[in-house]
Design a protein around this motif. Structure first.
Motif, mmCIF file in Angstrom:
data_model
loop_
_atom_site.group_PDB
_atom_site.id
_atom_site.type_symbol
_atom_site.label_atom_id
_atom_site.label_comp_id
_atom_site.label_asym_id
_atom_site.label_seq_id
_atom_site.Cartn_x
_atom_site.Cartn_y
_atom_site.Cartn_z
ATOM 1 N N ALA A 1 -5.074 7.644 -12.018
ATOM 2 C CA ALA A 1 -4.059 7.205 -11.121
ATOM 3 C C ALA A 1 -4.592 7.591 -9.617
ATOM 4 O O ALA A 1 -4.344 6.407 -8.906
ATOM 5 N N ARG A 2 -5.016 8.456 -9.395
ATOM 6 C CA ARG A 2 -5.851 8.558 -8.079
ATOM 7 C C ARG A 2 -6.955 7.636 -7.994
ATOM 8 O O ARG A 2 -7.216 7.169 -6.749
ATOM 9 N N ALA A 3 -7.765 7.422 -8.825
ATOM 10 C CA ALA A 3 -8.996 6.500 -8.751
ATOM 11 C C ALA A 3 -8.140 5.099 -8.591
ATOM 12 O O ALA A 3 -8.879 4.374 -7.678
ATOM 13 N N ALA B 1 3.713 8.971 -10.393
ATOM 14 C CA ALA B 1 3.147 8.893 -11.790
ATOM 15 C C ALA B 1 2.253 9.859 -12.160
ATOM 16 O O ALA B 1 2.258 10.627 -13.213
ATOM 17 N N SER B 2 1.460 10.420 -11.140
ATOM 18 C CA SER B 2 0.336 11.614 -11.154
ATOM 19 C C SER B 2 1.037 12.962 -11.643
ATOM 20 O O SER B 2 0.751 13.729 -12.204
ATOM 21 N N ASP B 3 2.086 13.051 -10.590
ATOM 22 C CA ASP B 3 3.077 14.343 -10.584
ATOM 23 C C ASP B 3 3.555 14.379 -12.240
ATOM 24 O O ASP B 3 3.785 15.394 -12.669
ATOM 25 N N LEU C 1 0.898 -1.153 -0.343
ATOM 26 C CA LEU C 1 -0.038 0.003 0.090
ATOM 27 C C LEU C 1 1.021 1.113 -0.012
ATOM 28 O O LEU C 1 0.578 2.184 -0.814
ATOM 29 N N GLU C 2 1.743 1.308 0.822
ATOM 30 C CA GLU C 2 2.740 2.540 0.805
ATOM 31 C C GLU C 2 3.314 2.444 -0.529
ATOM 32 O O GLU C 2 3.560 3.796 -1.018
ATOM 33 N N ARG C 3 4.148 1.421 -0.895
ATOM 34 C CA ARG C 3 4.573 1.674 -2.200
ATOM 35 C C ARG C 3 3.823 2.223 -3.345
ATOM 36 O O ARG C 3 4.153 2.785 -4.166
ATOM 37 N N SER C 4 2.572 1.498 -3.223
ATOM 38 C CA SER C 4 1.441 2.004 -4.408
ATOM 39 C C SER C 4 1.103 3.620 -4.016
ATOM 40 O O SER C 4 1.277 4.244 -5.300
ATOM 41 N N ARG C 5 1.061 4.020 -2.883
ATOM 42 C CA ARG C 5 0.778 5.431 -2.621
ATOM 43 C C ARG C 5 1.891 6.186 -3.484
ATOM 44 O O ARG C 5 1.619 7.164 -3.912
ATOM 45 N N THR C 6 3.371 5.920 -3.061
ATOM 46 C CA THR C 6 4.242 6.845 -3.575
ATOM 47 C C THR C 6 4.597 6.539 -4.981
ATOM 48 O O THR C 6 4.646 7.672 -5.823
ATOM 49 N N ALA C 7 4.301 5.497 -5.637
ATOM 50 C CA ALA C 7 4.465 5.299 -6.979
ATOM 51 C C ALA C 7 3.480 6.017 -8.022
ATOM 52 O O ALA C 7 3.732 6.649 -8.905
ATOM 53 N N LEU C 8 2.371 5.710 -7.433
ATOM 54 C CA LEU C 8 1.047 6.477 -8.099
ATOM 55 C C LEU C 8 1.133 7.944 -8.064
ATOM 56 O O LEU C 8 0.803 8.560 -8.920
ATOM 57 N N ALA C 9 1.644 8.510 -6.933
ATOM 58 C CA ALA C 9 1.659 10.067 -6.636
ATOM 59 C C ALA C 9 2.716 10.494 -7.664
ATOM 60 O O ALA C 9 2.639 11.610 -8.313
#
Length: 95
Positions: free
Chosen positions: A66-68, A51-53, A41-49
């Motif tokens: 990415a947020r969804a 990617a979105s950035d 979950l933490e890796r997903s939060r970081t990676a998708l943030a």
């Protein structure tokens, strides 16, 4: 910007294809690896943030998909967070 899918297997055996607008997912996960749910979950939060950035830097707005996707991952993770032995397996990447 290269998009990708990363395929998961949740601790209950259910499979899921997840979206990322960037290949940055490859920096956080490896196919065939199983991650404790909290770590996943933490890796997903970081990676998708990240990617979105990257989408925001290029197109002027963050990536809604990415947020969804992160919201779906967070919801799917919740039932397993109290089980320290539960793991999410990253099955494969599709580019």
């Amino acid at each position: 910007m290269p998009e990708m899918l990363f395929h998961l297997r949740w601790p209950d055996g259910r499979g899921e294809a997840c979206y990322s607008p960037s290949l940055v997912i490859k920096d956080f996960f490896a196919p065939g690896e199983a991650y404790p749910v909290a770590d996943f979950l933490e890796r997903s939060r970081t990676a998708l943030a990240i990617a979105s950035d990257r989408v925001q830097a290029r197109y002027g707005m963050p990536c809604a998909r990415a947020r969804a996707q992160l919201a779906r991952i967070e919801a799917a993770s919740t039932p397993f967070l109290d089980h320290p032995d539960a793991r999410v397996t990253v099955v494969a990447f599709d580019e």
